[in-house]
Design a protein around this motif. Sequence first.
Motif, PDB file in Angstrom:
ATOM      1  N   LYS A  79       0.792  -1.229   0.000  1.00 61.58           N
ATOM      2  CA  LYS A  79       0.000   0.000   0.000  1.00 61.58           C
ATOM      3  C   LYS A  79       0.821   1.273   0.000  1.00 61.58           C
ATOM      4  O   LYS A  79       0.349   2.289  -0.448  1.00 61.58           O
ATOM      5  CB  LYS A  79      -0.987   0.023   1.159  1.00 61.58           C
ATOM      6  CG  LYS A  79      -0.345   0.101   2.528  1.00 61.58           C
ATOM      7  CD  LYS A  79      -1.415   0.105   3.599  1.00 61.58           C
ATOM      8  CE  LYS A  79      -0.783   0.158   4.957  1.00 61.58           C
ATOM      9  NZ  LYS A  79      -1.730   0.205   6.011  1.00 61.58           N
ATOM     10  N   GLN A  80       2.028   1.305   0.529  1.00 64.82           N
ATOM     11  CA  GLN A  80       2.911   2.458   0.528  1.00 64.82           C
ATOM     12  C   GLN A  80       2.484   3.558   1.505  1.00 64.82           C
ATOM     13  O   GLN A  80       3.325   4.183   2.107  1.00 64.82           O
ATOM     14  CB  GLN A  80       3.074   3.040  -0.888  1.00 64.82           C
ATOM     15  CG  GLN A  80       3.589   2.033  -1.882  1.00 64.82           C
ATOM     16  CD  GLN A  80       3.069   2.261  -3.278  1.00 64.82           C
ATOM     17  OE1 GLN A  80       2.372   3.225  -3.557  1.00 64.82           O
ATOM     18  NE2 GLN A  80       3.382   1.362  -4.163  1.00 64.82           N
ATOM     19  N   PHE A  81       1.225   3.840   1.636  1.00 65.36           N
ATOM     20  CA  PHE A  81       0.687   4.848   2.549  1.00 65.36           C
ATOM     21  C   PHE A  81      -0.821   4.653   2.599  1.00 65.36           C
ATOM     22  O   PHE A  81      -1.380   3.939   1.778  1.00 65.36           O
ATOM     23  CB  PHE A  81       0.997   6.282   2.073  1.00 65.36           C
ATOM     24  CG  PHE A  81       0.094   6.711   0.964  1.00 65.36           C
ATOM     25  CD1 PHE A  81      -1.091   7.382   1.229  1.00 65.36           C
ATOM     26  CD2 PHE A  81       0.393   6.407  -0.346  1.00 65.36           C
ATOM     27  CE1 PHE A  81      -1.942   7.749   0.206  1.00 65.36           C
ATOM     28  CE2 PHE A  81      -0.452   6.770  -1.376  1.00 65.36           C
ATOM     29  CZ  PHE A  81      -1.618   7.443  -1.097  1.00 65.36           C
ATOM     30  N   HIS A  82      -1.479   5.310   3.534  1.00 65.26           N
ATOM     31  CA  HIS A  82      -2.925   5.456   3.457  1.00 65.26           C
ATOM     32  C   HIS A  82      -3.332   6.702   4.221  1.00 65.26           C
ATOM     33  O   HIS A  82      -2.602   7.184   5.074  1.00 65.26           O
ATOM     34  CB  HIS A  82      -3.677   4.207   3.937  1.00 65.26           C
ATOM     35  CG  HIS A  82      -3.722   4.019   5.413  1.00 65.26           C
ATOM     36  ND1 HIS A  82      -2.725   3.380   6.113  1.00 65.26           N
ATOM     37  CD2 HIS A  82      -4.646   4.376   6.332  1.00 65.26           C
ATOM     38  CE1 HIS A  82      -3.031   3.350   7.391  1.00 65.26           C
ATOM     39  NE2 HIS A  82      -4.194   3.956   7.561  1.00 65.26           N
ATOM     40  N   LEU A  83      -4.480   7.225   3.882  1.00 63.84           N
ATOM     41  CA  LEU A  83      -5.033   8.415   4.524  1.00 63.84           C
ATOM     42  C   LEU A  83      -6.199   7.997   5.409  1.00 63.84           C
ATOM     43  O   LEU A  83      -6.976   7.121   5.039  1.00 63.84           O
ATOM     44  CB  LEU A  83      -5.532   9.411   3.478  1.00 63.84           C
ATOM     45  CG  LEU A  83      -4.512   9.883   2.446  1.00 63.84           C
ATOM     46  CD1 LEU A  83      -5.204  10.716   1.372  1.00 63.84           C
ATOM     47  CD2 LEU A  83      -3.420  10.686   3.120  1.00 63.84           C
ATOM     48  N   ASP A  84      -6.317   8.616   6.583  1.00 64.69           N
ATOM     49  CA  ASP A  84      -7.473   8.420   7.458  1.00 64.69           C
ATOM     50  C   ASP A  84      -8.277   9.705   7.482  1.00 64.69           C
ATOM     51  O   ASP A  84      -7.716  10.787   7.655  1.00 64.69           O
ATOM     52  CB  ASP A  84      -7.037   8.112   8.895  1.00 64.69           C
ATOM     53  CG  ASP A  84      -6.591   6.675   9.095  1.00 64.69           C
ATOM     54  OD1 ASP A  84      -6.728   5.864   8.155  1.00 64.69           O
ATOM     55  OD2 ASP A  84      -6.119   6.360  10.187  1.00 64.69           O
ATOM     56  N   PHE A  85      -9.587   9.576   7.329  1.00 70.58           N
ATOM     57  CA  PHE A  85     -10.504  10.702   7.422  1.00 70.58           C
ATOM     58  C   PHE A  85     -11.482  10.417   8.552  1.00 70.58           C
ATOM     59  O   PHE A  85     -12.234   9.434   8.481  1.00 70.58           O
ATOM     60  CB  PHE A  85     -11.279  10.905   6.115  1.00 70.58           C
ATOM     61  CG  PHE A  85     -10.421  11.245   4.934  1.00 70.58           C
ATOM     62  CD1 PHE A  85      -9.991  12.554   4.734  1.00 70.58           C
ATOM     63  CD2 PHE A  85     -10.038  10.277   4.028  1.00 70.58           C
ATOM     64  CE1 PHE A  85      -9.205  12.876   3.643  1.00 70.58           C
ATOM     65  CE2 PHE A  85      -9.258  10.594   2.940  1.00 70.58           C
ATOM     66  CZ  PHE A  85      -8.833  11.893   2.737  1.00 70.58           C
ATOM     67  N   GLU A  86     -11.461  11.235   9.601  1.00 67.88           N
ATOM     68  CA  GLU A  86     -12.423  11.106  10.698  1.00 67.88           C
ATOM     69  C   GLU A  86     -13.739  11.703  10.222  1.00 67.88           C
ATOM     70  O   GLU A  86     -13.753  12.799   9.657  1.00 67.88           O
ATOM     71  CB  GLU A  86     -11.917  11.846  11.935  1.00 67.88           C
ATOM     72  CG  GLU A  86     -12.778  11.645  13.153  1.00 67.88           C
ATOM     73  CD  GLU A  86     -12.688  10.239  13.736  1.00 67.88           C
ATOM     74  OE1 GLU A  86     -13.719   9.778  14.272  1.00 67.88           O
ATOM     75  OE2 GLU A  86     -11.622   9.608  13.656  1.00 67.88           O
ATOM     76  N   VAL A  87     -14.843  10.984  10.413  1.00 73.15           N
ATOM     77  CA  VAL A  87     -16.150  11.431   9.938  1.00 73.15           C
ATOM     78  C   VAL A  87     -17.165  11.396  11.078  1.00 73.15           C
ATOM     79  O   VAL A  87     -17.006  10.644  12.038  1.00 73.15           O
ATOM     80  CB  VAL A  87     -16.648  10.573   8.746  1.00 73.15           C
ATOM     81  CG1 VAL A  87     -15.694  10.687   7.567  1.00 73.15           C
ATOM     82  CG2 VAL A  87     -16.827   9.118   9.123  1.00 73.15           C
ATOM     83  N   ASP A  88     -18.210  12.200  10.953  1.00 70.67           N
ATOM     84  CA  ASP A  88     -19.251  12.182  11.974  1.00 70.67           C
ATOM     85  C   ASP A  88     -20.379  11.220  11.615  1.00 70.67           C
ATOM     86  O   ASP A  88     -21.090  10.745  12.489  1.00 70.67           O
ATOM     87  CB  ASP A  88     -19.791  13.584  12.252  1.00 70.67           C
ATOM     88  CG  ASP A  88     -20.424  14.242  11.047  1.00 70.67           C
ATOM     89  OD1 ASP A  88     -20.211  13.768   9.907  1.00 70.67           O
ATOM     90  OD2 ASP A  88     -21.132  15.245  11.227  1.00 70.67           O
ATOM     91  N   ASP A  89     -20.549  10.891  10.336  1.00 67.56           N
ATOM     92  CA  ASP A  89     -21.597   9.976   9.891  1.00 67.56           C
ATOM     93  C   ASP A  89     -20.987   9.042   8.847  1.00 67.56           C
ATOM     94  O   ASP A  89     -20.925   9.374   7.665  1.00 67.56           O
ATOM     95  CB  ASP A  89     -22.774  10.759   9.316  1.00 67.56           C
ATOM     96  CG  ASP A  89     -23.939   9.883   8.905  1.00 67.56           C
ATOM     97  OD1 ASP A  89     -23.754   8.659   8.708  1.00 67.56           O
ATOM     98  OD2 ASP A  89     -25.049  10.418   8.757  1.00 67.56           O
TER      99      ASP A  89
END
Length: 149
Positions: A79-89
């Motif tokens: 994968k080399q990297f990944h992004l995390d996005f915190e969400v409310d829904d």
Amino acid sequence: MFSLSILWQDHPMLQLTDFIIDCPDTMKLAAFYSEVTGRPVKAGSQENWAGIQFGEIELAFIRVEDYRAPQWPGSEHPKQFHLDFEVDDIEAEQTRVLALGATLQHDSIGPDGYGWRVYTDPIGHPFCLCRNKGAVWTGQGLTWSTSDE
């Protein structure tokens, strides 16, 4: 004892400015992440370099010949990297990112509604939508609670 604050004071010019993602089509991937994040693609973006500004940090996309997509969760093309996005829904955001071209790969949402889901963007980079205990959404944006509730 090693202290990161001392290290930072010794190198005040050190600052993260860009997070760069290799891809075959910069404008296509920038458009995808622009829609995911609600932030515009930077003026001046073009086929070799495109970006999205997040305060002082730019999420950038650079065109690479013979791009080979990561194959999550396999290791032949890691994968080399990944992004995390915190969400409310998470359900609403999942519907939105799937409509934008993402693919759901793995669901780790617990019965309490907290956890994460792994997706891949249209060219195979993994990213996660996360819903963590302690993440509190206010009119000021995301904050982290210090209580265990």
